[in-house]
Write an enzyme that holds these catalytic residues in place. Structure first.
Site, short mmCIF file in Angstrom:
data_model
loop_
_atom_site.label_atom_id
_atom_site.label_comp_id
_atom_site.label_asym_id
_atom_site.label_seq_id
_atom_site.Cartn_x
_atom_site.Cartn_y
_atom_site.Cartn_z
N ASP A 262 37.48 32.54 53.02
CA ASP A 262 37.86 32.95 51.73
C ASP A 262 38.89 32.43 50.90
O ASP A 262 39.19 32.69 49.93
CB ASP A 262 38.18 34.70 51.76
N ALA B 225 44.08 35.75 50.00
CA ALA B 225 44.90 35.65 48.73
C ALA B 225 46.34 35.19 48.79
O ALA B 225 46.72 34.37 48.12
CB ALA B 225 44.74 36.67 47.95
N ALA C 278 40.36 45.71 53.90
CA ALA C 278 39.80 46.37 52.70
C ALA C 278 38.74 45.88 52.13
O ALA C 278 38.03 46.18 51.26
CB ALA C 278 41.01 46.77 51.85
N LEU D 11 38.91 43.04 50.48
CA LEU D 11 39.59 42.58 49.12
C LEU D 11 40.04 41.06 49.27
O LEU D 11 41.01 40.72 48.42
CB LEU D 11 40.62 43.57 48.43
N LYS E 263 40.62 39.75 45.81
CA LYS E 263 39.29 39.25 45.57
C LYS E 263 38.21 40.27 45.91
O LYS E 263 38.09 41.07 46.48
CB LYS E 263 38.97 38.12 46.73
#
Length: 287
Positions: free
Chosen positions: A136, A104, A97, A99, A9
């Protein structure tokens, strides 16, 4: 055997408001997903287990705090199922990071067990469930261009969005989200919410990532990554993702992106450099 892709992401923009009474910061973010990330495979079993492998597996916590296992148990509780299944996770996304790697993976687990248990829950139900344990996760359940607001649980999908060749660069430094938000709270910036309109790149140029300055104060090497990307040829947009330390640049074509990757690798061989594409269309097929 059921396999789900868990793409990285990236926050193309990230506006952050002051800490609320609920303990969360309101956010307003344009989010896209890479054609690169982790892979999660599930097989039937009499117990729930998780095996992690891959180049970034060493930093993944085990036990009850693992977000993947928490997501599976939450789905089992909500659906009346027994929390059973073997999970194999191949980690490519670095931890800490910016991300959304953990989110995810948890989102991929929700989709995988939704299929394994034949629940046939739509993605919006899985997203709502996932938002209970991670801000998220709702976005990562959808894994397509979107705008997220609230604390991340309010999702508006963006359907008309092209692919963008891009480069992700991580300096090999893990940055915890909590300290970055704490640094942000010392001088919060609560600018007007970003609303995409007109030309995509042009619209994003006026947006920002409000966590960049506090993240750079904690990990100054982020400034070096941003400078290295800005020094490559033809970057159309250079920015940090999430709370860092990964930064990205968007390029007009894959040739320019690959040339930039080669240039950075030559100067900084210890950095993680990932040539990717920001996907304009979701690769997830709801079941």
């Amino acid at each position: 055997m059921i396999t789900e892709f868990a793409p990285a992401k990236v926050n193309l923009s990230l506006r952050v408001g002051a800490l609320g009474e609920d303990g969360y910061h309101p956010v307003d973010s344009i989010v896209v997903f890479a054609d690169w990330g982790d892979a999660l495979t599930v097989t039937p079993s009499d117990a729930l287990s998780l095996e992690v492998s891959g180049p970034m597996s060493q930093a993944i916590p085990g036990g009850e705090d693992n977000l993947v296992l928490r997501a599976v148990r939450l789905l089992a509780q909500a659906s009346g199922q027994d929390a059973k299944g073997n999970i194999s996770l191949v980690k490519e996304i670095p931890a800490g990071a910016g991300l959304g790697g953990g989110s995810a993976d948890a989102a991929a687990a929700l989709r995988a067990f939704n299929r394994l248990w034949e629940l046939d829950w739509p993605l919006d139900m899985l997203a709502g469930l996932g938002s209970q344990i991670g801000s998220d996760i709702a976005a990562c359940v959808w894994s397509q261009p979107l705008r997220m607001t609230g604390r991340g649980e309010r999702i508006r999908l963006i359907d008309d969005w092209p692919d963008f060749p891009a480069l992700l660069v991580n300096p090999g430094v893990s940055v915890a989200t909590g300290p970055v938000f704490a640094k942000f709270d010392e001088a919060p910036q609560t600018g007007a919410a970003f609303r995409p309109q007109g030309d995509l790149i042009g619209a994003l140029q006026v947006a920002t990532n409000d966590l960049t300055a506090p993240a750079c104060a904690i990990a100054p090497v982020i400034d070096d990554v941003l400078a290295a990307l800005a020094a490559t040829k033809d970057p159309q947009l250079v920015r940090m993702s999430g709370s860092g330390a990964t930064c990205f640049a968007i390029y007009p074509d894959e040739a320019a992106r690959d040339a930039a990757a080669g240039a950075i690798r030559q100067v900084q061989p210890g950095w993680h450099v990932f040539p990717i594409v920001f996907r304009g269309v979701s690769a997830i097929t709801p079941t």
